[in-house]
Motif scaffolding. Sequence first.
Motif, mmCIF file in Angstrom:
data_model
loop_
_atom_site.group_PDB
_atom_site.id
_atom_site.type_symbol
_atom_site.label_atom_id
_atom_site.label_comp_id
_atom_site.label_asym_id
_atom_site.label_seq_id
_atom_site.Cartn_x
_atom_site.Cartn_y
_atom_site.Cartn_z
ATOM 1 N N ASN A 25 0.857 -1.185 0.000
ATOM 2 C CA ASN A 25 0.000 0.000 0.000
ATOM 3 C C ASN A 25 0.893 1.234 0.000
ATOM 4 O OD1 ASN A 25 -1.518 -2.140 1.987
ATOM 5 N ND2 ASN A 25 -2.908 -1.198 0.536
ATOM 6 N N PHE A 26 0.595 2.162 -0.905
ATOM 7 C CA PHE A 26 1.466 3.322 -1.038
ATOM 8 C C PHE A 26 0.711 4.407 -1.804
ATOM 9 C CE2 PHE A 26 4.437 5.663 -3.776
ATOM 10 C CZ PHE A 26 5.250 6.229 -2.820
ATOM 11 N N ALA A 64 0.384 1.644 -15.184
ATOM 12 C CA ALA A 64 -0.881 2.300 -14.835
ATOM 13 C C ALA A 64 -0.953 3.708 -15.417
ATOM 14 C CB ALA A 64 -1.040 2.340 -13.316
ATOM 15 N N ILE A 65 0.147 4.455 -15.341
ATOM 16 C CA ILE A 65 0.153 5.822 -15.893
ATOM 17 C C ILE A 65 -0.035 5.775 -17.409
ATOM 18 C CG2 ILE A 65 1.595 7.864 -16.279
ATOM 19 C CD1 ILE A 65 2.804 7.404 -13.518
ATOM 20 N N ILE A 68 -4.305 0.431 -8.994
ATOM 21 C CA ILE A 68 -3.518 1.659 -8.929
ATOM 22 C C ILE A 68 -4.375 2.831 -9.410
ATOM 23 C CG2 ILE A 68 -1.392 2.813 -9.661
ATOM 24 C CD1 ILE A 68 -0.208 0.066 -10.223
ATOM 25 N N ARG A 69 -4.631 3.741 -8.478
ATOM 26 C CA ARG A 69 -5.399 4.946 -8.818
ATOM 27 C C ARG A 69 -4.421 6.022 -9.285
ATOM 28 N NH1 ARG A 69 -10.329 6.969 -8.291
ATOM 29 N NH2 ARG A 69 -10.626 9.205 -7.965
ATOM 30 N N GLU A 118 -1.837 6.134 -6.227
ATOM 31 C CA GLU A 118 -2.169 5.346 -5.039
ATOM 32 C C GLU A 118 -2.116 3.881 -5.418
ATOM 33 O OE1 GLU A 118 -6.114 4.424 -2.402
ATOM 34 O OE2 GLU A 118 -5.630 6.554 -2.722
ATOM 35 N N PHE A 119 -1.230 3.124 -4.755
ATOM 36 C CA PHE A 119 -0.971 1.723 -5.089
ATOM 37 C C PHE A 119 -1.563 0.837 -4.012
ATOM 38 C CE2 PHE A 119 1.492 -2.140 -4.751
ATOM 39 C CZ PHE A 119 1.811 -2.500 -6.054
#
Length: 476
Positions: free
Chosen positions: A104-105, A134-135, A209-210, A223-224
């Motif tokens: 979590n990060f 994700a990006i 991943i947000r 946000e991972f």
Amino acid sequence: MRRSLLALLVLALLAAAVFAAGGAAVGGQGDDVTLTEERRFGDPAAAAGLTVTTDTTVDSRLHWSTTLTLGAEPAWETDFRYTASPERERGTVTPTFYLYAPSNFSVSTDGSIDPGSPEFRTDFGVLAGPVAEAIARAEPGTEQTVSVALADHWEYLPLLCAYTPPAGVEIATEENVAGGYFGLGYDSGLWPDAAEFFRLPVDGCRAEIRVETYEAGGAYGVEFNAVGLPELLTAAVWDGADGIYLAAAAGYQNDDGAYQVDRDAVTPGVYYLPLMRYTDAYGNTLTRVDTDAIRLLWQVPDGGYVQQLDVTGGGTRLLAQGSDTCWVLTPEGAEVQAFSKPQDAYWDAVDDTTAVFLTTDWVEEEAAYPYGSRSAYTVYHAAVWQLEDDGRYACRIDCAVDGAPVGGATSDVETYFDGTRLLVAGYLDGYRDPGFDVLVCDGDGPQYAARFRNSQTLDAERGDRIRVDGNLRLGG
């Protein structure tokens, strides 16, 4: 000379002002401390000779140390001293070692998180691959959650280690080469190849991943959150500066909070991690775990794992705790003994010769002190095992307790065993209330329980100048 005398006078007046303010805050000066017993059950004579010491301070300059001697007629003495400069209680350093996976990060920035930049890999370390994907998949100018298969980026679960060496032991390790700004590097200094030793599988695991992106491209927030990862369950104890005893198992948490051990991923047991020292290209002496020399000393029987590991008997024994069993081992891994502990004994205290297990729960107490209600430890069962000369443990106390409170939610419970009697005590509030609870048990069961109110307890009108200074100290 005149200026020196004036300076001394000013200092004396300031000291007097601090002392007077402290005295007003606690309702008295010097050693004017009163303890009041509120008995819960039993005969106080059963606790004769046992002692509880509480330390309090105002502004870290006024210091009280009050020692209560329990017995039929409880008595106490208070030592008071003043220090011109602040003097704070200094606790001992507890050696630690644990392994963890980055699961979590989150990070946000005023600039841009650009996977093509030279800093990206360094900053995000082991998360760089999944975050970059994700990006790349997120739509520009959106806040979007992207699901990423971790097996596309990791062969097995990355593991990092965090540690505090024993006092006086200097461990010089390599810098986290890929640790980066967020400390998520694959190289974890003391044991950089931990993941290659345990090799926890990531097939079927994913990261949600947000990503928050700019219209022009690039991200400003990430946000991972990993889903479905196995967890490495560890407990460790240092062997001085030579190595580390590490109990390890792989587990998956069930819906009820219990762990299902995966014996195929990691053999659950106690490992010995020897430390090696070497010289780098610059002449620095560095230390790291010698992975090639790690030994599996002992395997946990089917279905369990070690939740706590301690060295006892002056280094001659290892005490490994499971959920309801304790195993006594030699440092070479030979099993000497196994004994049962209460399955719901979630609190324990292990020293060189004694293991104390308490079954506790939290009970909300209304109006327990002037600040209102608080949660309190409440003891329902107590057990004491003592190490004998033959290297085996013998049970000295095993008794039910009818719900005796032993301190508040902000305090640590302390225990003391004099060979026949167990004393358990805890502050009512480790921050601002030096009152405490005591419980005494022996081989025949619980004998005495009481709450001792301290006259230095604050009330809301007088403010909160007084502080508890360190843990309770028990003796006999």
